[in-house]
Design a protein around this motif. Structure first.
Motif, PDB file in Angstrom:
ATOM      1  N   VAL A  80      -2.210  10.335  -0.025  1.00 52.22           N
ATOM      2  CA  VAL A  80      -1.629   9.407  -0.988  1.00 52.22           C
ATOM      3  C   VAL A  80      -1.236   8.137  -0.242  1.00 52.22           C
ATOM      4  O   VAL A  80      -0.600   8.198   0.815  1.00 52.22           O
ATOM      5  CB  VAL A  80      -0.396  10.011  -1.700  1.00 52.22           C
ATOM      6  CG1 VAL A  80       0.275   8.970  -2.588  1.00 52.22           C
ATOM      7  CG2 VAL A  80      -0.800  11.230  -2.529  1.00 52.22           C
ATOM      8  N   ILE A  81      -1.648   6.982  -0.780  1.00 54.08           N
ATOM      9  CA  ILE A  81      -1.317   5.691  -0.184  1.00 54.08           C
ATOM     10  C   ILE A  81      -0.277   5.009  -1.063  1.00 54.08           C
ATOM     11  O   ILE A  81      -0.503   4.814  -2.263  1.00 54.08           O
ATOM     12  CB  ILE A  81      -2.565   4.801  -0.060  1.00 54.08           C
ATOM     13  CG1 ILE A  81      -3.643   5.501   0.761  1.00 54.08           C
ATOM     14  CG2 ILE A  81      -2.199   3.453   0.573  1.00 54.08           C
ATOM     15  CD1 ILE A  81      -4.983   4.804   0.717  1.00 54.08           C
ATOM     16  N   VAL A  82       0.850   4.664  -0.471  1.00 57.82           N
ATOM     17  CA  VAL A  82       1.919   3.969  -1.180  1.00 57.82           C
ATOM     18  C   VAL A  82       2.045   2.568  -0.587  1.00 57.82           C
ATOM     19  O   VAL A  82       2.181   2.414   0.633  1.00 57.82           O
ATOM     20  CB  VAL A  82       3.260   4.717  -1.059  1.00 57.82           C
ATOM     21  CG1 VAL A  82       4.382   3.937  -1.750  1.00 57.82           C
ATOM     22  CG2 VAL A  82       3.154   6.116  -1.651  1.00 57.82           C
ATOM     23  N   VAL A  83       1.963   1.561  -1.440  1.00 60.05           N
ATOM     24  CA  VAL A  83       2.079   0.171  -1.000  1.00 60.05           C
ATOM     25  C   VAL A  83       3.441  -0.367  -1.421  1.00 60.05           C
ATOM     26  O   VAL A  83       3.812  -0.313  -2.598  1.00 60.05           O
ATOM     27  CB  VAL A  83       0.958  -0.701  -1.600  1.00 60.05           C
ATOM     28  CG1 VAL A  83       1.151  -2.163  -1.205  1.00 60.05           C
ATOM     29  CG2 VAL A  83      -0.404  -0.201  -1.135  1.00 60.05           C
ATOM     30  N   VAL A  84       4.200  -0.854  -0.431  1.00 55.21           N
ATOM     31  CA  VAL A  84       5.519  -1.427  -0.670  1.00 55.21           C
ATOM     32  C   VAL A  84       5.481  -2.903  -0.296  1.00 55.21           C
ATOM     33  O   VAL A  84       5.017  -3.266   0.795  1.00 55.21           O
ATOM     34  CB  VAL A  84       6.606  -0.703   0.158  1.00 55.21           C
ATOM     35  CG1 VAL A  84       7.970  -1.367  -0.057  1.00 55.21           C
ATOM     36  CG2 VAL A  84       6.667   0.772  -0.195  1.00 55.21           C
ATOM     37  N   ARG A  85       5.947  -3.754  -1.193  1.00 58.19           N
ATOM     38  CA  ARG A  85       6.003  -5.191  -0.933  1.00 58.19           C
ATOM     39  C   ARG A  85       7.459  -5.639  -0.894  1.00 58.19           C
ATOM     40  O   ARG A  85       8.252  -5.256  -1.744  1.00 58.19           O
ATOM     41  CB  ARG A  85       5.237  -5.975  -1.999  1.00 58.19           C
ATOM     42  CG  ARG A  85       3.747  -5.666  -2.020  1.00 58.19           C
ATOM     43  CD  ARG A  85       2.993  -6.546  -2.999  1.00 58.19           C
ATOM     44  NE  ARG A  85       1.597  -6.154  -3.080  1.00 58.19           N
ATOM     45  CZ  ARG A  85       0.635  -6.616  -2.276  1.00 58.19           C
ATOM     46  NH1 ARG A  85       0.952  -7.505  -1.345  1.00 58.19           N
ATOM     47  NH2 ARG A  85      -0.609  -6.214  -2.401  1.00 58.19           N
ATOM     48  N   THR A  86       7.767  -6.467   0.115  1.00 58.78           N
ATOM     49  CA  THR A  86       9.129  -6.969   0.277  1.00 58.78           C
ATOM     50  C   THR A  86       9.099  -8.486   0.418  1.00 58.78           C
ATOM     51  O   THR A  86       8.253  -9.030   1.133  1.00 58.78           O
ATOM     52  CB  THR A  86       9.795  -6.338   1.513  1.00 58.78           C
ATOM     53  OG1 THR A  86       9.878  -4.916   1.342  1.00 58.78           O
ATOM     54  CG2 THR A  86      11.188  -6.895   1.732  1.00 58.78           C
ATOM     55  N   ARG A  87      10.023  -9.141  -0.274  1.00 54.78           N
ATOM     56  CA  ARG A  87      10.206 -10.589  -0.169  1.00 54.78           C
ATOM     57  C   ARG A  87      11.614 -10.847   0.362  1.00 54.78           C
ATOM     58  O   ARG A  87      12.588 -10.307  -0.161  1.00 54.78           O
ATOM     59  CB  ARG A  87      10.025 -11.266  -1.535  1.00 54.78           C
ATOM     60  CG  ARG A  87       8.596 -11.203  -2.051  1.00 54.78           C
ATOM     61  CD  ARG A  87       8.537 -11.526  -3.543  1.00 54.78           C
ATOM     62  NE  ARG A  87       9.109 -12.815  -3.870  1.00 54.78           N
ATOM     63  CZ  ARG A  87       8.417 -13.962  -3.907  1.00 54.78           C
ATOM     64  NH1 ARG A  87       7.115 -13.947  -3.653  1.00 54.78           N
ATOM     65  NH2 ARG A  87       9.004 -15.097  -4.235  1.00 54.78           N
ATOM     66  N   LEU A  88      11.688 -11.668   1.407  1.00 56.40           N
ATOM     67  CA  LEU A  88      12.970 -12.049   1.993  1.00 56.40           C
ATOM     68  C   LEU A  88      13.181 -13.535   1.763  1.00 56.40           C
ATOM     69  O   LEU A  88      12.343 -14.367   2.152  1.00 56.40           O
ATOM     70  CB  LEU A  88      12.987 -11.742   3.494  1.00 56.40           C
ATOM     71  CG  LEU A  88      12.755 -10.274   3.877  1.00 56.40           C
ATOM     72  CD1 LEU A  88      12.633 -10.128   5.389  1.00 56.40           C
ATOM     73  CD2 LEU A  88      13.874  -9.385   3.345  1.00 56.40           C
ATOM     74  N   SER A  89      14.310 -13.879   1.138  1.00 55.90           N
ATOM     75  CA  SER A  89      14.601 -15.265   0.773  1.00 55.90           C
ATOM     76  C   SER A  89      16.002 -15.640   1.217  1.00 55.90           C
ATOM     77  O   SER A  89      16.864 -14.770   1.436  1.00 55.90           O
ATOM     78  CB  SER A  89      14.491 -15.451  -0.746  1.00 55.90           C
ATOM     79  OG  SER A  89      13.239 -15.000  -1.235  1.00 55.90           O
TER      80      SER A  89
END
Length: 284
Positions: free
Chosen positions: A117-126
């Motif tokens: 299983v491939i889990v993609v996590v996206r994070t934005r730092l502002s």
């Protein structure tokens, strides 16, 4: 089959000087430790924004039990497979940032090694006023446990500083259990494969303690600070191709825009592709 899982968590966090100092001490490579007010070096946000979950939510592997932020995948082996980080503006050590993390997708596949299983996590730092600084995509892979391998000897001598220059563009990279423990502490990573020998070898079937994927990528990024301090990184693509086990000899090699961590037998374990900010093209 792909299941979309748009689960997002937003937090307000400190770019913490303490784990930054901890990583600088761990690397011990002769460069000045980044201080409050300085720009955070590339990829060091993995260290500077630690999250310590409360003990009651930890699962068997040491990570928070699945089904809280990450999906409830029932496969036991979790691996940091790679991703891409884009740097729009530097993060300042000691500043407060807004972190928005999203589980972008969950994809189940079947291959020669079985189900994964491939889990993609996206994070934005502002910044607090909303200016975007960093976009970070991480690919996590879950697999079934492997067939237990013959464990490697568990008696290690201290390696001291992990970086040793071998020749132009090449460094020897050494690890020991203390280095792995210190990196786990700096990054708030309680995954037992990095410090618990019986769990790593008997439960998950590895031949020894596993060197952290983020540590290998950060070690490659550190060679830019060592060898190319003038480079302003725009984007880094990182990929973990195979695990490195504690105590195995390894080298960090810089060839143009591609950096590789090479393990025993000349096998690439981690690669890092660098794109410079000024050119918008791979740095050569």
């Amino acid at each position: 089959m792909e299941q979309r899982a748009p689960h997002t968590v937003t937090t307000r966090e400190l770019v913490d000087p303490a784990p930054v100092a901890a990583l600088a001490a761990l690397f011990d490579d002769g460069l000045p430790a980044p201080l409050p007010g300085d720009d955070l070096p590339p990829l060091w946000h993995w260290v500077a924004l630690p999250r310590w979950p409360v003990s009651s939510v930890l699962g068997t592997d040491g990570h928070p039990a699945r089904g809280t932020f990450l999906p409830p995948v029932d496969l036991p082996r979790r691996m940091f497979a790679g991703g891409e980080v884009t740097f729009h503006a530097p993060l300042k050590i000691g500043a407060t940032v807004l972190r928005e993390s999203t589980v972008d997708s969950v994809t189940e596949k079947s291959g020669r090694s079985g189900r994964l299983v491939i889990v993609v996590v996206r994070t934005r730092l502002s910044t607090e006023d909303g200016a975007l600084c960093v976009e970070d995509r991480q690919d996590l892979i879950y697999r079934d446990r492997g067939t237990p391998a013959e464990p490697k000897p568990a008696d290690f001598d201290p390696v001291g500083a992990p970086f040793r220059r071998a020749e132009a563009g090449t460094w020897d990279f050494a690890t020991d259990p203390t280095l792995l423990m210190r990196f786990s502490a700096a990054t708030a990573n309680a995954h037992r494969i990095h410090y618990d020998w019986p769990y790593a070898t008997r439960t998950e079937g590895y031949p020894g303690l596993v060197v952290h994927g983020p540590l290998m990528s950060l070690a490659l990024a550190e060679t830019l600070r060592l060898d190319r301090p003038a480079v302003r990184v725009r984007r880094l693509r990182h990929r973990n191709q195979a695990p490195l086990f504690c105590g195995e000899p390894a080298q960090l090699k810089v060839t143009g825009s591609v950096l590789e961590l090479i393990g025993p037998g000349g096998t690439p374990r981690t690669s890092l592709e660098v794109e410079s900010h000024e050119e918008g093209t791979p740095h050569a």
